[in-house]
Structure formats: structure tokens, C-alpha cells
Design an enzyme around this catalytic site. Sequence first.
Site, mmCIF file in Angstrom:
data_model
loop_
_atom_site.group_PDB
_atom_site.id
_atom_site.type_symbol
_atom_site.label_atom_id
_atom_site.label_comp_id
_atom_site.label_asym_id
_atom_site.label_seq_id
_atom_site.Cartn_x
_atom_site.Cartn_y
_atom_site.Cartn_z
ATOM 1 N N THR A 189 47.692 -91.126 18.063
ATOM 2 C CA THR A 189 46.346 -90.737 17.641
ATOM 3 C C THR A 189 45.381 -91.814 18.102
ATOM 4 O O THR A 189 45.471 -92.955 17.650
ATOM 5 C CB THR A 189 46.270 -90.601 16.107
ATOM 6 O OG1 THR A 189 47.286 -89.708 15.662
ATOM 7 C CG2 THR A 189 44.917 -90.050 15.683
ATOM 8 N N GLY A 190 44.472 -91.464 18.993
ATOM 9 C CA GLY A 190 43.531 -92.473 19.467
ATOM 10 C C GLY A 190 43.052 -92.163 20.864
ATOM 11 O O GLY A 190 42.958 -91.003 21.266
ATOM 12 N N GLY A 191 42.771 -93.201 21.627
ATOM 13 C CA GLY A 191 42.215 -93.053 22.959
ATOM 14 C C GLY A 191 43.214 -92.527 23.970
ATOM 15 O O GLY A 191 44.416 -92.438 23.704
ATOM 16 N N CYS A 243 36.275 -88.088 16.093
ATOM 17 C CA CYS A 243 36.422 -87.303 17.324
ATOM 18 C C CYS A 243 35.784 -85.925 17.209
ATOM 19 O O CYS A 243 35.405 -85.327 18.224
ATOM 20 C CB CYS A 243 37.892 -87.172 17.698
ATOM 21 S SG CYS A 243 38.928 -86.404 16.425
#
Length: 462
Positions: A189-191, A243
Amino acid sequence: MDNQAVINEMIAKGRKALAELESYTQEQIDELCRVCCEAFREHAEELAEEAVAETGLGNVPDKIMKNTGSPDGVWYAIKNKKSVGIIGYDERRHLAYVAHPKGIISCVIPTTNPNITILFNGVYALKGRNVILCAPHPRAKKSTVHTCQIFAGALKKAGAPDNIFQCVEEPNIELTQMMMAASDTVLGTGGPNMVKAAYSSGKPAYGVGPGNSQTIFDPAYDKLPMAVGQTVFGCKFDNGIICACNRSFITPKAISAQVVELMKGEKVYYTDDPAVRDRARELLFPNGLGPINGKPVGQGVQDIAKMLDLEIPEDTSIIVVKVDKYGTEEPLCREKMLPLAVHIECEDLEEALKIAKANLRMEGAGHSSVIHSNDKAFIERAACGLPVSRLLINSPGVFSANPALANGLCPTATLGCGSWAGCSVSENLGFEQLINVSRIAYVYPENEIPDHDAVWTGSAEY
């Protein structure tokens, strides 16, 4: 210890905890999940302050709101649901379903949400009798480690096995990659780099994609003031680092002037000045379609204004910049992780869909968008045409993660974006994705086995 030794120790401890959890009943697992949710809520304010101080992203009041509300969402999503042993039957097909843990689950934790990501992913993993290993972002390691310590302490007090929650204390890229490769399942979960690493681990992985929620306003919608207010809220929440935050106002010309006036009523600083637009483009995307400039990301609206050489009222909620182009011709239509959105005028709703689709194809395909309308036919046509996994109706974009329990989506911090974004799922991740399900298949009674004629001409379905 070197990286390999650290991982070997974490995995060994995790396997031991898994073995102990194997005998736990549904009631025992649910109790452990409950105490984790309660412990997180008790530390909500403290964690919010720590996260902002350490990362410099977002703001404390909104993080407190997230941290106090998210435990409700997690518990609501899992309570009274089976995740241990026999979890269901299909009487018509003579099947029984049996849940098994996936094992050791690695969670790569983003700097934008170092607390609630562990809450959601960790408790959902625990619901399936799994063990969780967390790898922090280097900019958020203190807050991430502390969150895991809170869970570990609550579980120890409840008599649970040790080491259900473990966290890398000194993260580095090699160690994180080794952790993922040694686990049974990976949550990224993230970039984009983090997600790419998860999918490159060689293990089953669930990742996310970039957001860029487009917001379309129907001229016939009878609650435009509420729609504008929700969109402003969805853009400014936690300084726009979520997001699913709203990134645009797409309005047919028939209502554009009205929407702009409503924005101003919501304390929006609205500008159609080409010079400001150019400065915003240069600040956020100095390389056009290259990476966003990290300096303004997650900062407050006054800080953004200073970077743009603007003087704005102290009570300004967000900045909205009018643009004349869209898609790849206008970088400002990309994801902007800060309290700034664009306004795009169009002729009608059909052109609005064209604009939203072009913006999503540039960035954010597979994630989410919003329509403010009561026209079911238009809504469903939009859902068939837009490349999104979630199309929200008459709500803020941040409701894609369902933090307010206001829709039927699973409350989560991990929003799958499907093959549009290279993701394995196009849904909100819950505990259901974190269990293996076996099927007991009983032989049909003779009179229920379809013959050739029944297969090709009969009305019975499989």
C-alpha cells in the site's frame, strides 16, 4: 544483525505464532481483533500527532478523525463474519467452505498513512489467523513501529501468542525486499515503487494504484450546494494526501458559474488567472508527465499559496485553478496530493465523461471517481465507460475507503485498482482476501447430475 539474520528471526517467530493461532476458535480470534481496534482508538490522538511531526504530511485534526473512526470501520466489516473453520455452505451445489490462514503476511506501510494502514491490513490479517510483518517507510518508521507496539501490547494483555505483529525498526530497501520474499503473501500500500516491489517479490501480492478522482456535476442535480461542499471536503481532507481525494470539478457550462459561486461559499480560493495556472503547473509538475514535486505534497493550503506566490484569506479551504485543457495536454489534471483541484468546463455530460476518462487514462485508471447526480441511467452509463473500480454517487471522494460507513464498500486502507493499474484485485481489501478457502465437494444425487440435453437445452444453471 545483518538483514538476513533479521528476516530469519522475524520469520521464525512468525511461524511459531502461526502454529499457536491454528487452534484458536472464531470467538477467540474475534476477541483479539476487538482488543486491537479498541487499543488503536485509545491512542488515536497520540498517533496522529506523531505521524504529522515525523512525516510532515497531512494535519493533526484530520488524522485524529481517521484514527478514531477507522476502528469502527474495521470492526463493522468483520464482526459476526466467519473466518475460522467451516465458514459456509452452498446447499444447491453441495459444497462446504473451509477457511485457512494464508500464513505470514508482509505489509509495506506508506508514509502517507503509517497508522491506519496497519490497523486495516493488520486486523484483517489477524481475522484470518495470520501473522503480520510490517516494513515502514523510512520517513515514518517511528510512528509505524509505535503502532505495531500498541497492537503487540494489547494482544499480550489479552493472552495472545507473541509476535503476531512485528515491525522492522530500521528499514532499508534490501531488508524490505527480503521480508516480502520470505513471507507467504504481500500487501503493498503506497507509491508505485513500493507496489512494484510487492509484485516483484515472487509471492502472491495485493497492491494499489495511484488515485486521481474525477468529479462530475450533473446540471439536473438538485443538491449542488451539498455536492460542492462534499467535493471541497474530499479535496482538503488531511491536506489532500488520501489517494481517493477529489482532484477536479468537471461542470457543464450551464452550471459552471453557479458552482464557482458555491465554491466561494465554501472558502475556496478560485482563480482563472493563466499566470497562476502556469506557476501551479511548474510547482507541481516541473517535468510535465514526470514525477510530482514532493515539496508541496501533503502541505497546508497556506503553505501551497506561498509556494505559488499567492496571498489568500486565512480561512481558505482549498485552491481551485481553472484549466482549459485536459488529459495529457494538461499536467494539472493529474493526481495532486495537496489541497488544490482543477475546474474544467464542458458542454454537457457526455463531454464531461470524455474529460474524466482522458484524465484517468493519464493517471488514476482503476481507482475511483465521483458523480453528483440522481440520473440512474447516466450513472450506469458512466460506470460502464469510465476505467474505475469505484464510482461514488453523491459523496466525497474519500468515501471510496468508506471511513464513514456511508456506503456498501469494505472499509479499508488498501484500494485495489484492477488490471488498469497492474493490481490483482479491483475491490477494497478486507479479510476475505487474506484467507485460503477450501471446498468440500459432495457428489450430487443421481437426479441432480445434468445430462447432455439438460446442459444444452435445459433451464437449470450451474
